[in-house]
Design an enzyme around this catalytic site. Structure first.
Site, PDB file in Angstrom:
ATOM      1  CG  HIS A 168      -2.059  -1.046   1.078  1.00 46.85           C
ATOM      2  ND1 HIS A 168      -2.935  -1.100   0.112  1.00 46.85           N
ATOM      3  CD2 HIS A 168      -2.290  -2.196   2.197  1.00 46.85           C
ATOM      4  CE1 HIS A 168      -3.714  -2.009   0.581  1.00 46.85           C
ATOM      5  NE2 HIS A 168      -3.279  -2.669   1.734  1.00 46.85           N
ATOM      6  CB  CYS A 220      -2.076   3.995  -3.767  1.00 50.31           C
ATOM      7  SG  CYS A 220      -3.363   2.882  -4.466  1.00 50.31           S
TER       8      CYS A 220
END
Length: 537
Positions: free
Chosen positions: A370, A411
């Protein structure tokens, strides 16, 4: 700013101490060595050829019979290796932990450990890699296991009548086995040892039977490394001829399949000094940090950096991990995957692999996690700045002027929502409004950029998406970015400049759309000073 490797002062000190070492000093140094240390030194220094094996064997047997004899093993080594004896000797002393002698030479433990990495069996600078691996075998077998190995060799080689029986000194037996061609260490690098390929089958089979898998892996890895080096030497003349031609000749003329980046028949204007040296078998490590499961850090001092909603598992990331591992192994890299590391473990393992890369031509680091703008996340949901990772790479002495590639699937913002089977790698999956970030601590943390301090050199950073936006990953097939990257590297690996391959990935991924008509655009930034081509398959 944290720096890697020895300081300039330390590095200059150890080099000056090595250069100031004279052969006349060696008899005095040798007096400080016990017999066991002399055995290990003779094995590491004289184990490279059969003639040297026999010489060392005779010397050691005479010393064993009368350990009060004045030995001249080190002095004799200087006569055999007139050019490189100082560097070899210091490395061998470091490997056997001859701290007293090294202190007398003015070399601190920190200096020789950071320079030679003596306790890492997978790295070797001047000492033959298989000899170093065998030394670790000798050091880690118990007395009973050593005796069992001797019995096994006698059983398989009944004609070997070596008149020595003290199993405390396995290296002496190994010297005899190398002299008798029972085992072969392989040629390294130009010592004409008689056999180009190592043959350690009798020892590796024994280690396997006795459950010594770690020692077996170390020895097999060293043998593989030497074999691949010698395979490249066979093609050295052809490679040198090709290097006198254009880069097209060196790395294959682009085919119709790969010619989209070039004009047909156009010679690429690269001189040899414009290309990073990157050889198959010596390419280096491809470290893959794969984050699948996440939990919330309990340290109260770090909880302000946690996202307001717990992270979901990153389904599909194993597809990316396996694809990267297989792809880079194809081009000669040592692919190693590490799963679910905390923020501190991420930085620690990157430092570790930087140190281990001192003898290799490059380093590739892949992080699957992430993320948010400027950061990736540890398994404890604490962010790590991408700048900090780049700074470790840039400041490393071990990788000075060598190419470093950082590949990130994560991301870099929240400006996308999930789509059917697609998952977003955003840390803010709980947000329904595009671009909202409620946790100001995370926002401020990710925005800190040390632009004035960062001195990136020879680094290519490739990130799956541009700042502020999310990156898509399919639960069943993996992420758009990593799967496209692996496909294009497999297709064009050594036939295109690596940055051209990445440009092709950006082009392909930016043209992909989800069922909800969402898309993403990868990014790259580079401070490479030369052209980067993967080794030829």
């Amino acid at each position: 700013m944290e720096t890697m490797g020895p300081s300039s002062k330390s590095k200059n000190n150890i080099l000056s101490q090595i250069q100031n070492l004279h052969s006349e000093d060696l008899p005095y140094l040798e007096r400080d060595l016990c017999f066991a240390e002399k055995v290990s030194l003779a094995f590491l220094l004289f184990g490279n050829t059969k003639a040297n094996n026999l010489f060392a064997l005779q010397k050691l047997l005479a010393l064993y019979m009368n350990q009060n004899l004045v030995s001249d093993i080190l002095f004799n080594f200087t006569r055999e290796n007139k050019k490189n004896w100082r560097f070899c000797l210091i490395e061998a002393l470091a490997i056997i932990k001859a701290h007293k002698v090294l202190r007398k030479l003015g070399v601190s433990k920190y200096e020789y450990e950071i320079t030679f990495l003596p306790y890492r069996p997978e790295t070797s600078l001047s000492i033959h890699p298989v000899l170093k691996a065998l030394y670790f075998v000798c050091e880690n077998l118990s007395q009973s296991e050593t005796q069992a190995l001797l019995c096994e060799v006698r059983r398989q080689i009944p004609g070997n009548n070596f008149n020595f029986s003290d199993s405390s000194f396995l290296e002496i037996f190994l010297l005899d086995w190398m002299t008798s061609s029972i085992i072969e260490i392989g040629e390294w690098p130009d010592d004409n040892s008689g056999s180009k390929k190592p043959n350690m089958k009798i020892i590796t089979n024994f280690l396997k039977v006795y459950g010594k898998d770690t020692l077996k892996d170390i020895l097999e890895s060293a043998c593989k490394y030497v074999s691949e080096k010698n395979e490249r030497k066979e093609d050295a003349r052809l490679v040198n001829d090709l290097r006198n031609l254009s880069i097209q000749s060196q790395y294959c003329v682009p085919t119709a399949e790969s010619s989209s980046s070039y004009q047909s028949g156009t010679e690429i204007d690269y001189a040899e000094h414009d290309i990073y040296k990157l050889e198959r078998g010596n390419a280096g490590f491809a470290l893959i940090i794969n984050q699948y499961e996440f939990y919330e850090e309990k340290d109260p001092n770090l909880r302000n950096l946690l996202p307001e909603s717990p992270f979901k598992n990153r389904e599909g990331t194993m597809k990316d991990r396996d694809a990267l591992k297989e792809t880079f192994e194809k081009f000669g890299y040592i692919s190693q995957a590490k799963n679910n590391l905390t923020h501190n473990e991420i930085l620690a393992i990157i430092r570790d692999y930087v140190k281990k890369s001192i003898i290799f031509d490059s380093l590739i680091i892949c992080i699957l996690s992430h993320g948010l703008e400027g950061v990736v996340y540890g398994s404890n949901s604490i962010p790590v700045k991408i700048n900090d990772i780049e700074e470790i790479l840039a400041s490393s002495k071990e990788l000075y002027k060598k190419p470093k590639v950082l590949i990130i699937q994560a991301c870099q913002g929240t400006q996308m929502q999930e789509a059917d089977t697609l998952e977003c790698d955003s840390p803010m999956e709980y947000l329904k409004a595009i671009g909202l970030i409620k946790n100001e601590s995370i926002k401020n943390y990710s925005k800190e950029i040390k632009a004035n301090k960062l001195f990136l050199g020879d680094i290519l950073t490739v990130i799956s998406t541009v700042p502020g936006y999310a990156s898509f990953r399919d639960k069943g097939t993996g992420s758009w970015f990593i799967q496209s990257l692996c496909k294009k590297i497999n297709n064009f690996g050594h036939r295109k400049h690596f940055q051209d391959i990445v440009t092709g990935v950006i082009n392909e991924v930016s043209g992909m759309k989800s069922k909800q008509n969402l898309c993403m655009v990868p990014q790259q930034r580079s401070t490479l000073t030369k052209s980067l081509w993967l080794p030829k398959i």
